[in-house]
Design a protein around this motif. Structure first.
Motif, mmCIF file in Angstrom:
data_model
loop_
_atom_site.group_PDB
_atom_site.id
_atom_site.type_symbol
_atom_site.label_atom_id
_atom_site.label_comp_id
_atom_site.label_asym_id
_atom_site.label_seq_id
_atom_site.Cartn_x
_atom_site.Cartn_y
_atom_site.Cartn_z
ATOM 1 N N LYS A 181 69.420 -30.191 75.571
ATOM 2 C CA LYS A 181 69.866 -29.316 74.578
ATOM 3 C C LYS A 181 69.835 -29.959 73.240
ATOM 4 N N GLU A 182 70.398 -31.291 73.274
ATOM 5 C CA GLU A 182 70.349 -31.741 71.838
ATOM 6 C C GLU A 182 68.759 -32.038 71.310
ATOM 7 N N ALA A 183 67.884 -32.506 72.392
ATOM 8 C CA ALA A 183 66.563 -32.758 71.965
ATOM 9 C C ALA A 183 65.992 -31.373 71.387
ATOM 10 N N ARG A 184 66.071 -30.213 72.069
ATOM 11 C CA ARG A 184 65.589 -29.101 71.671
ATOM 12 C C ARG A 184 66.146 -28.683 70.316
ATOM 13 N N MET A 185 67.414 -28.890 69.929
ATOM 14 C CA MET A 185 67.983 -28.604 68.622
ATOM 15 C C MET A 185 67.252 -29.335 67.491
ATOM 16 N N LEU A 186 67.205 -30.696 67.820
ATOM 17 C CA LEU A 186 66.547 -31.701 66.845
ATOM 18 C C LEU A 186 64.948 -31.344 66.450
ATOM 19 N N LEU A 187 64.400 -30.903 67.662
ATOM 20 C CA LEU A 187 62.957 -30.540 67.765
ATOM 21 C C LEU A 187 62.895 -29.381 66.850
ATOM 22 N N SER A 188 63.849 -28.397 67.025
ATOM 23 C CA SER A 188 63.853 -27.168 66.190
ATOM 24 C C SER A 188 63.859 -27.398 64.829
ATOM 25 N N LYS A 189 64.793 -28.181 64.331
ATOM 26 C CA LYS A 189 65.344 -28.574 63.174
ATOM 27 C C LYS A 189 64.168 -29.300 62.372
ATOM 28 N N TRP A 190 63.362 -30.000 63.194
ATOM 29 C CA TRP A 190 62.396 -30.756 62.822
ATOM 30 C C TRP A 190 61.216 -29.941 62.126
ATOM 31 N N LYS A 191 60.778 -29.074 63.078
ATOM 32 C CA LYS A 191 59.825 -27.911 62.948
ATOM 33 C C LYS A 191 60.101 -27.146 61.797
ATOM 34 N N ASP A 192 61.170 -26.693 61.459
ATOM 35 C CA ASP A 192 61.686 -25.649 60.444
ATOM 36 C C ASP A 192 61.586 -26.384 59.244
ATOM 37 N N ILE A 193 62.007 -27.911 59.096
ATOM 38 C CA ILE A 193 61.729 -28.391 57.800
ATOM 39 C C ILE A 193 60.179 -28.786 57.600
ATOM 40 N N MET A 194 59.519 -29.173 58.575
ATOM 41 C CA MET A 194 58.085 -29.485 58.119
ATOM 42 C C MET A 194 57.393 -28.323 57.823
ATOM 43 N N VAL A 195 57.797 -27.146 58.548
ATOM 44 C CA VAL A 195 56.972 -25.797 58.168
ATOM 45 C C VAL A 195 57.342 -25.589 56.720
ATOM 46 N N LYS A 196 58.642 -25.609 56.367
ATOM 47 C CA LYS A 196 59.399 -24.992 55.109
ATOM 48 C C LYS A 196 58.730 -26.020 54.130
ATOM 49 N N GLU A 197 58.563 -27.262 54.199
ATOM 50 C CA GLU A 197 58.150 -28.041 53.470
ATOM 51 C C GLU A 197 56.714 -28.470 53.032
ATOM 52 N N LYS A 198 56.002 -27.950 54.131
ATOM 53 C CA LYS A 198 54.376 -28.036 54.038
ATOM 54 C C LYS A 198 54.060 -29.529 54.514
ATOM 55 N N ILE A 199 54.765 -30.053 55.343
ATOM 56 C CA ILE A 199 54.459 -31.592 55.599
ATOM 57 C C ILE A 199 53.415 -31.563 56.658
ATOM 58 N N THR A 200 52.426 -32.565 56.507
ATOM 59 C CA THR A 200 51.636 -32.687 57.847
ATOM 60 C C THR A 200 52.374 -33.120 58.829
ATOM 61 N N ALA A 201 52.468 -32.361 60.249
ATOM 62 C CA ALA A 201 53.298 -33.068 61.088
ATOM 63 C C ALA A 201 52.658 -32.494 62.500
ATOM 64 N N ILE A 202 53.417 -33.283 63.690
ATOM 65 C CA ILE A 202 53.151 -32.508 64.799
ATOM 66 C C ILE A 202 54.598 -32.381 64.945
ATOM 67 N N TYR A 203 54.652 -31.129 65.907
ATOM 68 C CA TYR A 203 56.263 -30.465 66.059
ATOM 69 C C TYR A 203 56.946 -30.788 67.210
ATOM 70 N N ASP A 204 56.141 -31.442 68.211
ATOM 71 C CA ASP A 204 56.702 -31.657 69.528
ATOM 72 C C ASP A 204 56.281 -33.387 69.781
ATOM 73 N N VAL A 205 57.181 -33.830 70.795
ATOM 74 C CA VAL A 205 57.239 -35.231 71.036
ATOM 75 C C VAL A 205 55.894 -35.210 71.906
ATOM 76 N N ILE A 206 55.244 -36.509 71.519
ATOM 77 C CA ILE A 206 53.947 -36.761 72.658
ATOM 78 C C ILE A 206 54.264 -37.522 73.638
ATOM 79 N N ALA A 207 53.775 -37.322 74.713
ATOM 80 C CA ALA A 207 54.124 -37.709 76.033
ATOM 81 C C ALA A 207 53.371 -38.869 76.131
ATOM 82 N N GLU A 208 53.785 -40.218 76.756
ATOM 83 C CA GLU A 208 53.105 -41.432 76.913
ATOM 84 C C GLU A 208 52.368 -41.397 77.981
ATOM 85 N N ASN A 209 51.271 -42.134 78.166
ATOM 86 C CA ASN A 209 50.449 -42.203 79.343
ATOM 87 C C ASN A 209 49.945 -41.111 79.900
#
Length: 298
Positions: A181-209
């Motif tokens: 739940k905490e991870a989802r909230m952090l990612l949601s906030k992250w995406k909102d800010i990246m989109v709003k501020e027009k920052i080049t970003a990836i919105y989800d965690v990249i899985a290793e291996n």
């Protein structure tokens, strides 16, 4: 010049049969028919071709012996059809950047496959000076460790966006919290800010291996040079035995569920894995210098 004919290339979950014209270990042309071309031929009709994989991995035994590193790279990458490693160095202070990057380059100097190096930082290090230094050194990705939503609110994103231009290394979230739940909230906030501020970003965690998607490869500047089989790209691919039960799967499914059918891996025109045998060539890997992240709009 030679021709790889009857190549069954897996693309968009479908097999596309064509012929590849190879010159200087690169794909110079792709055509349907080669009937009138007088070149040496290699018939691959019994196989499925996929681009070789790019994997994110951060658990390198950097200070181990050559033999330990060889075993690690062989088991974690070469035997899985990976010809490019994506990793990062962790920074606590801005002035560590260049030294940490050079340390990682040195640790991987004997790598038989290519590698690309990003950085991992806490939000407090998202500063104009660090972003400019990353741009100067052409760091292809900046991983940001997220722990608290409030940390992101204090960053002058407008200035950061201007400092990133025109190289625009993507910001990539990292979350260590085991609470979903905490991870989802952090990612949601992250995406909102990246989109709003027009920052080049990836919105989800990249899985290793596991193989990076085309979207991620593009964002970090590797596509189409890595992870694709197109005119002008390097000749790096995997060969899987073609069987009826694996004709309608994507490359990720092949990687996870049909590794037993992977019979060969070619890196820049040279076989580096045949059957269960790894043809380990120390130092033949290169540090990949990214020119332009997010070059294509996918």
């Amino acid at each position: 010049m030679y021709i790889i004919e009857n190549a069954n290339i897996l693309r968009d979950k479908r097999l596309h049969t064509c012929s590849l014209f190879i010159c200087n270990e690169k794909i110079s042309m792709i055509r349907k028919s080669t009937a009138h071309d007088q070149y040496m031929r290699m018939n691959l009709e019994s196989y499925i071709l996929t681009p070789s994989y790019v994997l994110l991995s951060t658990a390198f035994p950097m200070k181990s012996t050559f033999q330990v590193l060889k075993t690690f790279l062989s088991e974690k990458f070469l035997l899985k059809g990976c010809t490019t490693i994506f990793t990062y160095v962790e920074l606590s202070y801005e002035n560590e950047l260049e030294n940490k990057i050079n340390e990682m380059k040195t640790a991987l100097i004997s790598s038989p496959i290519d590698f690309i190096i990003g950085v991992k930082i806490p939000p407090r290090l998202i500063t104009l000076s660090l972003i400019r230094n990353c741009k100067k050194l052409k760091i292809p990705a900046i991983f940001v460790e997220l722990k608290d939503n409030d940390e992101l609110e204090e960053i002058p994103w407008g200035w950061i966006r201007e400092a990133m231009f025109p190289f625009n290394s993507p910001l990539i979230p990292l979350i260590s919290s085991p609470q979903k739940k905490e991870a989802r909230m952090l990612l949601s906030k992250w995406k909102d800010i990246m989109v709003k501020e027009k920052i080049t970003a990836i919105y989800d965690v990249i899985a290793e291996n596991q193989p990076l998607s085309l979207a991620v490869l593009n964002k970090i500047g590797l596509y189409p040079h890595k992870g694709s089989l197109m005119t002008g790209t390097e000749l790096s691919y995997n060969l899987y035995l073609k069987e009826s039960e694996i004709l309608k799967v994507d490359a990720e499914s092949l990687f996870h569920y049909h590794s037993n059918r992977l019979v060969a891996t070619v890196h820049k025109g040279k076989v580096i894995r045949a059957g269960e045998k790894v043809l380990y060539s120390p130092g033949s890997g290169e540090y990949v210098k990214v020119r332009t992240p997010s070059y294509f709009s996918l």
